[in-house]
Design an enzyme around this catalytic site. Structure first.
Site, PDB file in Angstrom:
ATOM      1  N   LYS A 262       0.867  -1.181   0.000  1.00 44.29           N
ATOM      2  CA  LYS A 262       0.000   0.000   0.000  1.00 44.29           C
ATOM      3  C   LYS A 262       0.900   1.225   0.000  1.00 44.29           C
ATOM      4  O   LYS A 262       1.696   1.420   0.920  1.00 44.29           O
ATOM      5  CB  LYS A 262      -0.897   0.002   1.243  1.00 44.29           C
ATOM      6  CG  LYS A 262      -1.614   1.334   1.493  1.00 44.29           C
ATOM      7  CD  LYS A 262      -2.520   1.307   2.733  1.00 44.29           C
ATOM      8  CE  LYS A 262      -3.047   2.701   3.075  1.00 44.29           C
ATOM      9  NZ  LYS A 262      -3.899   2.735   4.291  1.00 44.29           N
ATOM     10  N   ASP A 267      -2.327  10.263   3.453  1.00 46.41           N
ATOM     11  CA  ASP A 267      -3.715   9.880   3.700  1.00 46.41           C
ATOM     12  C   ASP A 267      -4.384  10.930   4.591  1.00 46.41           C
ATOM     13  O   ASP A 267      -4.311  10.847   5.817  1.00 46.41           O
ATOM     14  CB  ASP A 267      -3.772   8.495   4.350  1.00 46.41           C
ATOM     15  CG  ASP A 267      -5.216   8.045   4.620  1.00 46.41           C
ATOM     16  OD1 ASP A 267      -6.145   8.690   4.091  1.00 46.41           O
ATOM     17  OD2 ASP A 267      -5.381   7.049   5.358  1.00 46.41           O
ATOM     18  N   LYS A 274      -9.634  13.179   8.219  1.00 45.69           N
ATOM     19  CA  LYS A 274      -9.139  12.798   9.547  1.00 45.69           C
ATOM     20  C   LYS A 274      -9.064  14.029  10.449  1.00 45.69           C
ATOM     21  O   LYS A 274      -8.903  15.144   9.961  1.00 45.69           O
ATOM     22  CB  LYS A 274      -7.725  12.203   9.420  1.00 45.69           C
ATOM     23  CG  LYS A 274      -7.658  10.827   8.812  1.00 45.69           C
ATOM     24  CD  LYS A 274      -6.218  10.344   8.725  1.00 45.69           C
ATOM     25  CE  LYS A 274      -6.122   8.966   8.099  1.00 45.69           C
ATOM     26  NZ  LYS A 274      -6.756   7.890   8.898  1.00 45.69           N
ATOM     27  N   ASP A 285       1.914   6.556   5.355  1.00 46.39           N
ATOM     28  CA  ASP A 285       0.890   5.589   4.948  1.00 46.39           C
ATOM     29  C   ASP A 285       1.295   4.845   3.669  1.00 46.39           C
ATOM     30  O   ASP A 285       0.527   4.046   3.140  1.00 46.39           O
ATOM     31  CB  ASP A 285      -0.457   6.311   4.766  1.00 46.39           C
ATOM     32  CG  ASP A 285      -1.643   5.378   4.979  1.00 46.39           C
ATOM     33  OD1 ASP A 285      -1.472   4.344   5.657  1.00 46.39           O
ATOM     34  OD2 ASP A 285      -2.733   5.684   4.451  1.00 46.39           O
ATOM     35  N   ASP A 344     -11.913   7.323   3.970  1.00 47.27           N
ATOM     36  CA  ASP A 344     -10.680   7.086   4.721  1.00 47.27           C
ATOM     37  C   ASP A 344     -10.310   5.598   4.759  1.00 47.27           C
ATOM     38  O   ASP A 344      -9.222   5.239   5.188  1.00 47.27           O
ATOM     39  CB  ASP A 344     -10.831   7.652   6.142  1.00 47.27           C
ATOM     40  CG  ASP A 344      -9.500   7.810   6.856  1.00 47.27           C
ATOM     41  OD1 ASP A 344      -8.446   7.692   6.191  1.00 47.27           O
ATOM     42  OD2 ASP A 344      -9.521   8.055   8.081  1.00 47.27           O
ATOM     43  N   GLU A 346      -9.271   3.720   2.450  1.00 49.39           N
ATOM     44  CA  GLU A 346      -8.804   3.784   1.053  1.00 49.39           C
ATOM     45  C   GLU A 346      -7.779   2.709   0.710  1.00 49.39           C
ATOM     46  O   GLU A 346      -7.645   2.338  -0.453  1.00 49.39           O
ATOM     47  CB  GLU A 346      -8.234   5.174   0.756  1.00 49.39           C
ATOM     48  CG  GLU A 346      -6.760   5.394   1.155  1.00 49.39           C
ATOM     49  CD  GLU A 346      -6.484   5.296   2.656  1.00 49.39           C
ATOM     50  OE1 GLU A 346      -7.446   5.391   3.447  1.00 49.39           O
ATOM     51  OE2 GLU A 346      -5.316   5.108   3.030  1.00 49.39           O
ATOM     52  N   ARG A 348      -7.603  -0.488   1.247  1.00 45.90           N
ATOM     53  CA  ARG A 348      -8.190  -1.708   0.673  1.00 45.90           C
ATOM     54  C   ARG A 348      -8.599  -1.501  -0.775  1.00 45.90           C
ATOM     55  O   ARG A 348      -8.564  -2.425  -1.584  1.00 45.90           O
ATOM     56  CB  ARG A 348      -9.365  -2.161   1.554  1.00 45.90           C
ATOM     57  CG  ARG A 348     -10.421  -1.104   1.756  1.00 45.90           C
ATOM     58  CD  ARG A 348     -11.266  -1.318   3.003  1.00 45.90           C
ATOM     59  NE  ARG A 348     -10.586  -0.900   4.234  1.00 45.90           N
ATOM     60  CZ  ARG A 348     -11.083  -1.032   5.450  1.00 45.90           C
ATOM     61  NH1 ARG A 348     -12.271  -1.575   5.647  1.00 45.90           N
ATOM     62  NH2 ARG A 348     -10.399  -0.631   6.500  1.00 45.90           N
TER      63      ARG A 348
HETATM   64  N1  BES Z   1      -3.916   4.665   6.981  1.00 44.07           N
HETATM   65  C1  BES Z   1      -5.015   4.453   7.843  1.00 44.07           C
HETATM   66  C2  BES Z   1      -4.707   3.479   8.987  1.00 44.07           C
HETATM   67  C3  BES Z   1      -3.667   3.910   9.982  1.00 44.07           C
HETATM   68  C4  BES Z   1      -4.039   4.486  11.171  1.00 44.07           C
HETATM   69  C5  BES Z   1      -2.339   3.669   9.754  1.00 44.07           C
HETATM   70  C6  BES Z   1      -3.085   4.849  12.096  1.00 44.07           C
HETATM   71  C7  BES Z   1      -1.375   4.031  10.686  1.00 44.07           C
HETATM   72  C8  BES Z   1      -1.751   4.616  11.865  1.00 44.07           C
HETATM   73  C9  BES Z   1      -6.181   3.893   7.043  1.00 44.07           C
HETATM   74  O1  BES Z   1      -6.276   4.320   5.738  1.00 44.07           O
HETATM   75  C10 BES Z   1      -7.416   4.334   7.723  1.00 44.07           C
HETATM   76  O2  BES Z   1      -7.678   5.517   7.733  1.00 44.07           O
HETATM   77  N2  BES Z   1      -8.175   3.396   8.276  1.00 44.07           N
HETATM   78  C11 BES Z   1      -9.363   3.696   8.962  1.00 44.07           C
HETATM   79  C12 BES Z   1     -10.420   2.717   8.511  1.00 44.07           C
HETATM   80  C13 BES Z   1     -11.805   3.055   8.961  1.00 44.07           C
HETATM   81  C14 BES Z   1     -12.277   4.299   8.256  1.00 44.07           C
HETATM   82  C15 BES Z   1     -12.690   1.889   8.653  1.00 44.07           C
HETATM   83  C16 BES Z   1      -9.092   3.559  10.449  1.00 44.07           C
HETATM   84  O3  BES Z   1      -8.320   2.689  10.851  1.00 44.07           O
HETATM   85  O4  BES Z   1      -9.633   4.372  11.209  1.00 44.07           O
HETATM   86 ZN    ZN Z   2      -4.516   4.868   4.851  1.00 45.66          ZN
HETATM   87 MN    MN Z   3      -7.317   6.134   5.525  1.00 41.92          MN
END
Ligand code: BES
Ligand code: ZN
Ligand code: MN
Length: 498
Positions: A262, A267, A274, A285, A344, A346, A348
């Site tokens: 990825k 992000d 966020k 990310d 967010d 994204e 996947r």
């Molecule tokens: N890149 C983030 C996940 C992440 C969070 C990586 C903290 C490193 C540290 C990912 O894209 C994300 O935002 N995931 C969301 C998913 C949710 C919206 C279902 C998350 O984990 O909050």
């Molecule tokens: Zn992300």
């Molecule tokens: Mn995200």
């Protein structure tokens, strides 16, 4: 810093480091130094509560009777507990005591009871020193000389330098890969956008990696609606980069092992933006893509006898007038449709198309993806294990084994059809989020829908281990490179033989 293997000698100026094992027992070179200094080492060890335990170190300044200006005692603990990781950790500890030296030699004596040869101990200590010495300081223009490490070369004194050098050679190459990853992960997102990521990786062509780049236009033709939906709000256009290494002997399996990363270079969350606090972390990310690039570096540099392909899906996730909206439905390259409830989630979406393309184009027997995919994996496992999901028990065991041997630990998490109802959509084949419960598992369930049935697959959720805010034995604060040593070990032990 450079590592040089020389024949052991105690006449060195500057810093000399020698071994002390459990209960303060001096090894042969330490004993000799103790004699030359009229017992300075013994006096120091008995006064300072230094027992020679692994992880301990003690500095003796301006000793009499030797040319050295400083003697460092490196505790290695009981001989039988001196494993590869313990030797690396001792090296990491040593770095903090010699980084400000101009000249340093580490004398490596045979260690009774250890399963490691002198050459292996020397090579792995040097590797630990090297891994810990990493710094990302290109943007510090005002740092004073005295605040920077000064050591340029560490001499490692050992009875058979050629043998130690031979053991160190592949480790040096792997560390180059780890540093390549750490550099990418540390780089801010205004510099490291998808295009620039590709530019940096192109330099790896010189190692014999064959590069293929997909531009936005080509991705449109291929129907990568999931990845393109994430990218559409950004002024920086997306890329997919494939790095191919063909190192297997002619007679062997032609199908490659594939690594997918990825590579979200920033992000912001997109329209589902966020919160501001900590958003700067989302420059890393692209950690999964960084690992894939560093791994391909290592495999090519040490000419691994394997066919491998590394693929990175590079996009920036931004909110704008052209960004995708919550509720949008995208069609992935596989034909499956996805309702984007939360922009967010994204990663996947990016992986869905990158992994599908990988299978169509390269027909891998095994596919391992790495992604800073979910915050939920940090809730589950914290910062000391990455989450691992797999459709194959044998592959899982191999990965866990490589995790233990490199100290890059994995913990297997479940996949199960029961979780699928959380990602049911009213209008599309699936939605991209499954609610708060089991957030890392529902993400993995979505990824699994893009894996062909005959492909052995593992997904590593590295959100908790890609960056560290604390100094670790062989990892300084910052980008860790977690995954490079792990997967290099996996390839070396399980995919290069017969
Ligand atoms: N890149 C983030 C996940 C992440 C969070 C990586 C903290 C490193 C540290 C990912 O894209 C994300 O935002 N995931 C969301 C998913 C949710 C919206 C279902 C998350 O984990 O909050
Ligand atoms: Zn992300
Ligand atoms: Mn995200």
């Amino acid at each position: 810093m450079r590592i040089k293997f020389v024949s052991a000698q105690l006449k060195q100026k500057g810093t000399i480091a020698v071994f002390v094992s459990a209960k303060g027992s001096l090894l042969s070179s330490a004993t000799k130094l103790n004699e030359k200094t009229q017992g300075a080492l013994k006096r120091a060890t008995s006064n300072e509560g230094f027992s020679g335990a692994a992880g301990q170190a003690l500095v003796i300044n301006s000793p009499n009777g030797v040319n050295a200006s400083k003697i460092v005692l490196v505790g290695i603990g009981e001989g039988k507990k001196l494993t590869i990781s313990a030797a690396q950790a001792a090296g990491g500890k040593l770095w903090s005591l010699i980084e400000k030296s101009n000249d340093a030699v580490l004398i490596v004596d045979p260690v009774q009871g250890s399963a490691l040869s002198v050459a292996e101990i020397a090579a792995n200590m040097a590797y630990g020193v090297l891994l810990k010495s990493y710094r990302f300081d290109k943007y510090r223009t005002k740092e004073k000389r005295k605040d920077k490490p000064t050591l340029r070369t560490l001499s490692v004194g050992v009875r058979d330098p050629a043998k130690a050098k031979k053991a160190f050679d592949p480790l040096q190459k792997i560390s180059n890969g780890v540093f390549f990853t750490r550099d990418l992960v540390s780089e801010p997102a205004n510099i490291l956008n998808p295009e620039n990521f590709v530019t940096k990786c192109r330099a790896l062509s010189k190692l014999g990696l064959k590069m293929q780049v997909l531009t936005e236009t080509q991705m449109k033709k291929l129907g990568m609606g999931a990845l393109l939906g994430v990218a559409q709000g950004s002024a920086n256009s997306p890329r997919i980069l494939a790095m191919k290494w063909n190192g297997a002997p002619q007679a062997r399996e032609k199908r490659p092992i594939a690594f997918i990363g990825k590579g979200v270079t920033f992000d912001s969350g997109g329209i589902s933006i966020k919160p501001a606090g900590g958003m700067e972390d989302m420059k890393w990310d692209m950690g999964g893509a960084g690992v894939v690039a560093g791994l391909m570096y290592a495999l090519a540099a040490r000419k691994a006898k394997v066919n491998a392909v590394g693929i990175v899906g590079l996009v920036e996730n931004m909110p704008s007038g052209t960004a995708q909206r919550p509720g949008d439905v995208v069609t992935s390259m596989s034909g499956q449709t996805i309702e984007v409830i939360n922009t967010d989630a994204e990663g996947r979406l990016v992986l869905a198309d990158a992994m599908w393309w990988c299978q169509q184009k390269f027909n891998p027997h095994t596919m391992i993806d790495l992604a800073t995919l979910t915050g939920a994996i940090i809730i589950a496992l914290g910062y000391h294990h990455a989450g691992m999901f797999s459709n194959d028990d044998d592959l899982s065991l191999k990965l866990i084994d490589s995790g233990k041997s490199t100290g890059e630990l994995l913990w297997r998490m479940p996949l199960a059809a029961e979780y699928d109802k959380q990602v049911k959509s009213q209008i599309a084949d699936m939605k991209n989020v499954g609610g708060r419960d089991a957030g890392s598992i529902t993400a993995a369930q979505i990824l699994q829908r893009f894996i062909r049935g005959d492909v052995k697959w593992a997904h590593l959720d590295i959100a908790g281990v890609t960056w560290t805010n604390e100094n670790k034995p062989i990892v300084p604060r910052g980008g860790t490179g977690f995954g490079v040593r792990l997967l290099d070990d996996l390839v070396a032990r399980f995919y290069e033989k017969g």
